[in-house]
Design a protein around this motif. Structure first.
Motif, PDB file in Angstrom:
ATOM      1  N   TRP A  53       0.754  -1.172  -0.024  1.00  0.00           N
ATOM      2  CA  TRP A  53       0.049  -0.061  -0.072  1.00  0.00           C
ATOM      3  C   TRP A  53       0.870   1.269  -0.094  1.00  0.00           C
ATOM      4  O   TRP A  53       0.699   2.159  -0.947  1.00  0.00           O
ATOM      5  N   ASP A  54       1.822   1.339   0.799  1.00  0.00           N
ATOM      6  CA  ASP A  54       2.788   2.352   0.844  1.00  0.00           C
ATOM      7  C   ASP A  54       3.341   2.930  -0.482  1.00  0.00           C
ATOM      8  O   ASP A  54       3.385   3.817  -1.061  1.00  0.00           O
ATOM      9  N   GLU A  55       3.677   1.752  -1.220  1.00  0.00           N
ATOM     10  CA  GLU A  55       4.232   1.990  -2.653  1.00  0.00           C
ATOM     11  C   GLU A  55       3.362   2.313  -3.505  1.00  0.00           C
ATOM     12  O   GLU A  55       3.704   3.222  -4.481  1.00  0.00           O
ATOM     13  N   PHE A  56       2.159   1.696  -3.451  1.00  0.00           N
ATOM     14  CA  PHE A  56       1.108   2.056  -4.325  1.00  0.00           C
ATOM     15  C   PHE A  56       0.845   3.488  -4.251  1.00  0.00           C
ATOM     16  O   PHE A  56       0.702   4.186  -5.151  1.00  0.00           O
ATOM     17  N   ALA A  57       0.747   4.268  -3.150  1.00  0.00           N
ATOM     18  CA  ALA A  57       0.454   5.586  -2.814  1.00  0.00           C
ATOM     19  C   ALA A  57       1.553   6.516  -3.251  1.00  0.00           C
ATOM     20  O   ALA A  57       1.116   7.254  -4.013  1.00  0.00           O
ATOM     21  N   SER A  58       2.653   5.959  -3.192  1.00  0.00           N
ATOM     22  CA  SER A  58       3.747   6.923  -3.593  1.00  0.00           C
ATOM     23  C   SER A  58       3.789   6.928  -4.912  1.00  0.00           C
ATOM     24  O   SER A  58       4.097   7.934  -5.664  1.00  0.00           O
ATOM     25  N   LEU A  59       3.510   5.718  -5.766  1.00  0.00           N
ATOM     26  CA  LEU A  59       3.649   5.633  -7.283  1.00  0.00           C
ATOM     27  C   LEU A  59       2.548   6.445  -7.799  1.00  0.00           C
ATOM     28  O   LEU A  59       2.750   7.225  -8.576  1.00  0.00           O
ATOM     29  N   THR A  60       1.310   6.548  -7.034  1.00  0.00           N
ATOM     30  CA  THR A  60       0.054   7.356  -7.650  1.00  0.00           C
ATOM     31  C   THR A  60       0.486   8.828  -7.441  1.00  0.00           C
ATOM     32  O   THR A  60       0.059   9.478  -8.371  1.00  0.00           O
ATOM     33  N   SER A 159      -3.413  -7.419  -5.383  1.00  0.00           N
ATOM     34  CA  SER A 159      -4.352  -6.633  -6.003  1.00  0.00           C
ATOM     35  C   SER A 159      -5.504  -6.299  -5.109  1.00  0.00           C
ATOM     36  O   SER A 159      -6.231  -5.325  -5.175  1.00  0.00           O
ATOM     37  N   SER A 160      -6.149  -7.541  -4.429  1.00  0.00           N
ATOM     38  CA  SER A 160      -7.245  -7.308  -3.740  1.00  0.00           C
ATOM     39  C   SER A 160      -7.088  -6.501  -2.439  1.00  0.00           C
ATOM     40  O   SER A 160      -8.033  -5.829  -1.942  1.00  0.00           O
ATOM     41  N   TRP A 161      -5.705  -6.557  -1.940  1.00  0.00           N
ATOM     42  CA  TRP A 161      -5.525  -5.903  -0.711  1.00  0.00           C
ATOM     43  C   TRP A 161      -5.602  -4.185  -1.172  1.00  0.00           C
ATOM     44  O   TRP A 161      -6.194  -3.445  -0.508  1.00  0.00           O
ATOM     45  N   LEU A 162      -5.009  -3.768  -2.329  1.00  0.00           N
ATOM     46  CA  LEU A 162      -5.181  -2.425  -3.017  1.00  0.00           C
ATOM     47  C   LEU A 162      -6.572  -2.045  -2.982  1.00  0.00           C
ATOM     48  O   LEU A 162      -6.864  -1.064  -2.835  1.00  0.00           O
ATOM     49  N   VAL A 163      -7.321  -2.959  -3.661  1.00  0.00           N
ATOM     50  CA  VAL A 163      -8.784  -2.646  -3.837  1.00  0.00           C
ATOM     51  C   VAL A 163      -9.577  -2.559  -2.715  1.00  0.00           C
ATOM     52  O   VAL A 163     -10.648  -1.640  -2.306  1.00  0.00           O
ATOM     53  N   ARG A 164      -9.233  -3.144  -1.760  1.00  0.00           N
ATOM     54  CA  ARG A 164     -10.086  -3.045  -0.440  1.00  0.00           C
ATOM     55  C   ARG A 164      -9.454  -1.575   0.231  1.00  0.00           C
ATOM     56  O   ARG A 164     -10.125  -0.855   0.756  1.00  0.00           O
ATOM     57  N   LYS A 165      -8.198  -1.134   0.093  1.00  0.00           N
ATOM     58  CA  LYS A 165      -7.411  -0.069   0.568  1.00  0.00           C
ATOM     59  C   LYS A 165      -8.260   1.223  -0.163  1.00  0.00           C
ATOM     60  O   LYS A 165      -8.423   2.300   0.272  1.00  0.00           O
ATOM     61  N   LEU A 166      -8.255   0.822  -1.558  1.00  0.00           N
ATOM     62  CA  LEU A 166      -8.861   2.187  -2.340  1.00  0.00           C
ATOM     63  C   LEU A 166     -10.273   2.208  -2.432  1.00  0.00           C
ATOM     64  O   LEU A 166     -10.849   3.201  -2.214  1.00  0.00           O
ATOM     65  N   THR A 167     -11.317   1.359  -2.344  1.00  0.00           N
ATOM     66  CA  THR A 167     -12.563   1.102  -2.406  1.00  0.00           C
ATOM     67  C   THR A 167     -13.399   0.858  -0.995  1.00  0.00           C
ATOM     68  O   THR A 167     -14.575   0.994  -1.148  1.00  0.00           O
ATOM     69  N   GLY A 168     -12.779  -0.062  -0.076  1.00  0.00           N
ATOM     70  CA  GLY A 168     -13.514  -0.652   0.902  1.00  0.00           C
ATOM     71  C   GLY A 168     -13.999  -2.041   0.321  1.00  0.00           C
ATOM     72  O   GLY A 168     -14.739  -2.617   1.313  1.00  0.00           O
ATOM     73  N   ALA A 215     -14.679  -2.957  -9.205  1.00  0.00           N
ATOM     74  CA  ALA A 215     -14.777  -3.433  -7.731  1.00  0.00           C
ATOM     75  C   ALA A 215     -15.344  -2.465  -6.890  1.00  0.00           C
ATOM     76  O   ALA A 215     -16.040  -2.758  -5.913  1.00  0.00           O
ATOM     77  N   GLY A 216     -15.191  -0.866  -7.366  1.00  0.00           N
ATOM     78  CA  GLY A 216     -15.811  -0.026  -6.536  1.00  0.00           C
ATOM     79  C   GLY A 216     -15.269   1.276  -7.007  1.00  0.00           C
ATOM     80  O   GLY A 216     -14.435   1.323  -8.036  1.00  0.00           O
ATOM     81  N   THR A 217     -15.340   2.431  -6.002  1.00  0.00           N
ATOM     82  CA  THR A 217     -14.710   3.636  -6.554  1.00  0.00           C
ATOM     83  C   THR A 217     -13.927   4.191  -5.502  1.00  0.00           C
ATOM     84  O   THR A 217     -14.022   3.743  -4.357  1.00  0.00           O
ATOM     85  N   VAL A 218     -13.089   4.893  -5.840  1.00  0.00           N
ATOM     86  CA  VAL A 218     -11.912   5.504  -4.867  1.00  0.00           C
ATOM     87  C   VAL A 218     -12.745   6.375  -3.844  1.00  0.00           C
ATOM     88  O   VAL A 218     -13.315   7.375  -4.100  1.00  0.00           O
TER      89      VAL A 218
END
Length: 492
Positions: A53-60, A159-168, A215-218
């Motif tokens: 998650w930390d790297e995803f947020a840094s990348l985006t 991938s599903s962890w990122l989805v959970r963090k992004l969308t719930g 999967a959902g929205t941010v």
């Protein structure tokens, strides 16, 4: 007018990669965050979910600040199948256990195979139990860390962890689930309750969707952390190799994708369910598709190891030395099983072997032998796929190893197969971006990423490699008993 774009992010074994792509497929910006896996014990390979998650947020944050764009959708993917268990508040109970490079679950594989039946597992799940199977790793936690397992309530992959963090949303794509043997019924395309209740009691398994579905929205909270706009859709995502196949259009019937990465992955799309004990039969990333797949535990990982061993920072120099070495690597033969091997030998106790060494051999010879050893492994997998009923009509190459041409040329020469290389070979993050774009447009891969080059085999070199490949196939059975004894010493 602000350019509309999508973001794709992939969480890989050695790095996380992000890409900002215009809706016409133009790559606007790329970013990478390198990381290392943890190896707390022999055969154990893990990562902390916080890193994902930390790297995803840094990348985006980097991607959205690089250009004046209006980001309209997000696509995600990641290595897998992995096992991240969390409590009911989504706090991980332990680090994530990675895919087939982690071989700790051999005792659970043997026990579950006896109890459930090898034929029944293969019939219902498409594949036999191997160290690739996520379900066996869940069983390992239950048996070896019962206090931690009693706290576990949910199962995630990158991938599903990122989805959970992004969308719930708590979802997983069908393809990733189909690599969770023996938890998923590939015939019914659903979790198989009799075995999930037995192996993963107390775990609320995620809702299943297809990779390209939203999967959902941010959420507003995730938007603040990532700099992504709140309310934009996020794909369900999938495992990186399948996203890579999408990134180069290798998901039609008869297609075979070769992913040149830290590990080597092969994904062949077939019209009907095919089963073979030496391969993985899965549902595809897209609805109504099925795959016959294989994977080598190391490929680029061996070249990285050699680079570090040689004290060199320059892959291009090593490639030049390997090219100078010539076909056959000066009479060296390497088994690239440095972390065990997945398909088709499915031997977690296999190890690397270099045969034929003399005092006159050079760095270039060793590096060439590593490239050739991987190519022999690809040929072995291709032969297994065709023996299982696969019909390979087209081979598409993707991944970092396609750069520099030598490695792909060696693979074509060893296998006797043409390989298509598309214009953009970024990999899974680009495939994720394509799926994201398809949520909001009619994006098509041939327009996004046309074929740029076709690597063709050299007949004279292919005949030389035929002889060497025969020796390669002899080397593993001839040396495995010695290697297994050494593994016993290593693990003691």
């Amino acid at each position: 007018m602000t350019l509309r774009a999508v973001v794709g992010v992939d969480i890989g074994t050695s790095s996380s990669k992000g890409v900002l792509v215009g809706l016409d497929g133009t790559v606007l910006h790329t970013a990478v965050r390198a990381h290392a896996v943890d190896r707390p014990a022999p055969g154990h390979v893990e990562m902390r979910a916080d890193t994902w998650w930390d790297e995803f947020a840094s990348l985006t944050r980097e991607l959205t600040s690089a250009h004046d764009t209006d980001v309209v959708a997000v696509g995600v993917s990641g290595m897998g199948p992995c096992v991240l268990l969390t409590n009911e508040n989504d706090t991980p109970v332990r680090p994530a256990i990675l895919y087939g490079v982690d071989t700790r679950s051999v005792p659970q594989i043997e026990r579950l195979t006896r109890e459930l039946g090898a034929d029944e597992i293969t019939h219902r799940c498409g594949s036999r139990l191997t160290t690739q199977a996520a379900g066996a790793k869940v069983a390992w936690v239950a048996e070896q860390e019962p206090e931690l397992f009693r706290r576990a309530r949910r199962l995630y992959m990158p991938s599903s962890w990122l989805v959970r963090k992004l969308t719930g949303a708590y979802v997983l794509d069908h393809h990733s689930a189909s690599q969770s043997t023996p938890l998923y019924d590939t015939l019914a395309r659903d979790w198989y309750t009799p075995w999930t209740d037995r192996i993963a009691p107390g775990i609320e398994l995620p809702e299943l969707r297809w990779s390209g579905e939203a999967a959902g929205t941010v959420t507003a909270e995730a938007a603040q952390l990532t700099s992504l706009p709140a309310g934009i859709p996020v794909t369900t995502g999938t495992i990186d190799a399948w996203a890579e196949a999408l990134s180069v259009g290798a998901h039609g019937i008869g297609d075979l994708m070769l992913m040149y990465g830290t590990t080597m992955f092969l994904v062949h799309t077939v019209p009907t369910l095919l089963r073979d004990p030496s391969l993985w039969s899965t549902v595809g990333a897209l609805p109504e598709t099925r795959n016959l797949a294989g994977g080598m535990a190391t490929s680029g990982a061996v070249t990285s190891w050699l680079r570090d061993l040689f004290g060199s920072d320059d892959y291009q120099q090593l490639l030049r030395l390997a090219e100078k070495s010539g076909p056959g690597a000066g009479g060296l033969l390497m088994l690239p099983y440095f972390a065990g091997e997945r398909t088709p030998i499915t031997d977690p106790q296999a190890r690397g072997v270099v045969a034929g060494l003399t005092l006159s051999h050079t760095r270039g010879d060793l590096y060439r032998a590593a490239l050739e050893g991987t190519a022999y492994g690809v040929r072995h997998n291709i032969e297994a796929i065709e023996a299982a009923g696969g019909d390979i009509r087209r081979v598409v190459a993707v991944g970092g190893g396609t750069q520099g041409r030598l490695w792909t040329q060696i693979v074509s020469d060893v296998t006797g197969r043409d390989q298509e290389v598309r214009r953009t070979s970024i990999g899974a993050s680009y495939g994720g971006a394509l799926l994201a774009a398809q949520l909001v447009t009619d994006a098509r891969i041939d327009a996004w990423n046309p074929v740029q080059e076709v690597i063709t085999p050299c007949p004279q070199t292919t005949s030389r490699y035929d002889e060497l490949y025969a020796l390669y196939r002899e080397l593993y059975p001839a040396s495995s008993h010695v290697v297994h004894a050494l593994v016993d010493l290593q693990t003691r």
